[in-house]
Design a protein around this motif. Structure first.
Motif, short mmCIF file in Angstrom:
data_model
loop_
_atom_site.label_atom_id
_atom_site.label_comp_id
_atom_site.label_asym_id
_atom_site.label_seq_id
_atom_site.Cartn_x
_atom_site.Cartn_y
_atom_site.Cartn_z
N ASP A 41 39.62 43.42 42.37
CA ASP A 41 38.16 43.40 42.46
C ASP A 41 37.63 42.80 41.16
N ARG A 42 36.33 42.89 40.95
CA ARG A 42 35.73 42.26 39.75
C ARG A 42 36.30 42.81 38.46
N ARG A 133 35.48 34.22 42.66
CA ARG A 133 36.47 35.31 42.61
C ARG A 133 37.53 35.05 41.55
N LYS A 138 34.45 33.91 37.17
CA LYS A 138 33.88 35.27 37.09
C LYS A 138 33.57 35.65 35.66
#
Length: 584
Positions: A41-42, A133, A138
């Motif tokens: 995930d982030r 992503r 990011k």
């Protein structure tokens, strides 16, 4: 709940805890009796483990069917990882999965979602939501957010007030082309998107707001390159009751604050240089001063011989390339070809090798003796082992060409360290510049820039020699901010419009609202705008801004992801009172 923790936060101290995680499948490794899934995930990445002894059979079978970028939710226990991975923060642990839910399946992505991807620029722009992503993009967007927070913190602590200004404004004839927006309710009339909030921030000073800032979108319809976008972001600032020195001090402070908080670097000196000095020493008004290679003007020591190329030139100028004396003739010929490229435009290049024994070898030995070449070395600061590169011709063009060569050689020699920061103020720009096409003067910055008070008398007789009360902040060879003290007197503003070729009627039609405001007690004021996209990129160690913008345009000004700009249907055109006249 979809998750009790993020994929990046679990550590050894969480061993034996029951957790719920959600994210994207980065990678699947299936050994039949055991499956590993990297979940992302982030916040990070974590390894999930499924095995036939400890995992329910249906859960193991589901794990074996996972594909890249599936969105899943898992529930399981944090256990110590047998084969630890020191390259990730969660590398000491993994999740023994008890339950798995597929929240959404994914097609196989068109490129790998990895730090080093196999996707080209065009493909990644088309699928930008997938590109985001990847860690490099990011992290760039997160970095932009951090810089924005620090800007707001600093300016707020300096008593600046953030105020929004309109996006639908009036088109003005100065600067780049405007993007125009038709008005449905006002037939045949158009708004323009602002190239900057210039007049509004001046009106806020008339309104007594004293210190204004805004992190704001601006729009210019111009040809693009790597460091430009049709829509870009400025840190726009204005202050009342200030002189140039006040503004320089405030924004030196902002730059110091950002470098300290973001990069952990203390910067003491902000050297200052006039525009004329920058052009003479470096050939451009935003010199990179992290390295030397200052220009040496050679007219006095290279002309009046028998070399006609130099004798006919307005300017003969050179730079010393450190260590270039060892270049082979083939390498030097490639350098000559480089400066003759259309993008640079030189007709040729003269060179001098400065030998280690103190002698000189030149491509023009026929015309110049050792004493002459020694004088060239002294003028350019060349040392034994260096290579002197000399260009000649019309002064402005030649300086620009040599500036391009200077930057290219610095890049090749590794002299532009992105982790080294060298700020510079460039001052005393010309107020006006002559445009050959329109045969009139244009404002070098904008029509509201104040001339130096001592130069106002030259407006009628020598307008090209009038200096502006303007300043640019340069960082590592990039202009990151620029501004000026503004005209706040109606008569002086009228005089400025006159010299820019406006009739009284044209000035009133375009800027009457501002002239009217000046009649109601306008204070002395000035300001500065930072290019936020470029500032963030430089702080991030890059010189291109695209990866620091969530959804950028390509070099044709298109958003290839949403396919914009696009045609609109005839009903919309009719409603806007627009008829297209397109030549097929």
């Amino acid at each position: 709940m979809y998750r009790s923790h993020t994929c990046g936060e679990l550590r050894k101290e969480h061993i034996n805890e029951e957790v719920t995680l959600s994210g994207w499948v980065q990678k699947v490794r299936d050994k039949g009796f055991m499956v590993w899934i990297d979940l992302r995930d982030r916040y990070g990445i974590i390894q999930l483990i499924f095995d036939e002894e400890r995992t329910p059979k249906d859960v193991l079978e589901t794990a074996q069917q996972m594909g890249r970028e599936f969105v899943i939710q898992v529930n399981g226990t944090v256990i110590e990882r047998v084969s630890k991975n020191p390259n990730i923060d969660t590398g000491d642990i993994e999740i023994l999965v008890k339950n798995i839910t597929v929240l959404n399946k994914s097609k196989t992505p068109p490129f790998t979602i990895e730090n080093e991807t196999d996707g080209g620029d065009d493909l990644r722009m088309k699928y930008r939501y997938l590109d985001i992503r990847r860690n490099p993009v990011k992290n760039s967007l997160i970095f932009r957010h951090i810089v924005g927070i620090e800007v707001r913190n600093y300016l707020s602590n300096q008593d600046f007030i953030e105020i929004e200004t309109p996006y639908l404004i009036k088109s003005t004839p100065e600067g780049a082309r405007d993007f125009v927006v038709p008005s449905r309710m006002n037939e045949g009339q158009f708004y323009a998107l602002p190239q900057s909030p210039q007049t509004f921030k001046q009106l806020l000073m008339v309104g007594g707001m004293d210190k204004y800032f805004q992190i704001v979108k601006c729009f210019r319809d111009e040809d693009l390159r790597a460091d430009r976008q049709p829509e870009f972001t400025q840190i726009d600032c204005e202050m009342a009751f200030v002189e140039q020195e006040d503004i320089l001090n405030v924004f030196e402070g902002l730059t110091r604050h950002l470098l300290k908080e973001i990069k952990g670097i203390e910067i003491k000196d902000f050297p200052r240089m006039t525009y004329d000095e920058a052009m003479r020493k470096y050939g451009n008004d935003k010199p990179d001063i992290r390295f030397g290679m200052e220009f040496g003007e050679l007219n006095d020591v290279a002309q009046h011989k028998e070399f006609k190329v130099f004798n006919d030139a307005e300017l003969v100028v050179g730079i010393a390339i450190p260590g270039g004396g060892s270049y082979t003739r083939k390498e030097i010929d490639k350098l000559i070809d480089w400066v003759k490229r259309p993008q640079v435009g030189a007709l040729g290049m003269v060179y001098v090798k400065c030998n280690e024994d103190g002698s000189y070898k030149s491509s023009v030995d026929k015309f110049y003796d050792q004493e002459d070449l020694k004088a060239w070395a002294e003028a350019t600061g060349a040392k034994p082992g260096d290579l002197i590169c000399v260009l000649s011709g019309q002064a402005n063009k030649t300086r620009s060409q040599l500036s391009a060569l200077r930057m290219e050689m610095a890049e090749r020699l590794g002299l532009r360290n992105p982790e080294e920061f060298a700020p510079l103020w460039v001052l005393d720009f010309p107020l006006l510049e002559w445009d050959e096409e329109s045969e009139r003067f244009h404002a070098m910055h904008h029509p509201f820039t104040s001339p130096k008070p001592e130069d106002i008398k030259l407006l009628d007789t020598e307008p090209g020699n009038v200096r502006a009360n303007a300043y640019d902040l340069v960082l590592n060879g990039n202009e990151i901010g620029g501004g000026s003290i503004r005209i706040y007197d109606k008569d002086l503003q009228s005089l400025m419009f006159k010299h820019l070729g406006f009739t009284e009627e044209e000035a009133k039609a375009q800027f009457g609202f501002l002239m009217d405001a000046f009649q109601y007690g306008a204070p002395p004021h000035g300001g500065l705008a930072f290019g936020f996209d470029r500032l963030v990129a430089i702080l991030g160690g890059q010189e291109t801004i695209r990866d620091y913008i969530a959804f950028p345009k390509n070099n044709s000004g298109r958003d290839v992801m949403i396919d914009a700009p696009a045609k609109i249907d005839n009903d919309q055109l009719k409603e806007l009172h627009i008829k297209l006249n397109i030549q097929e």
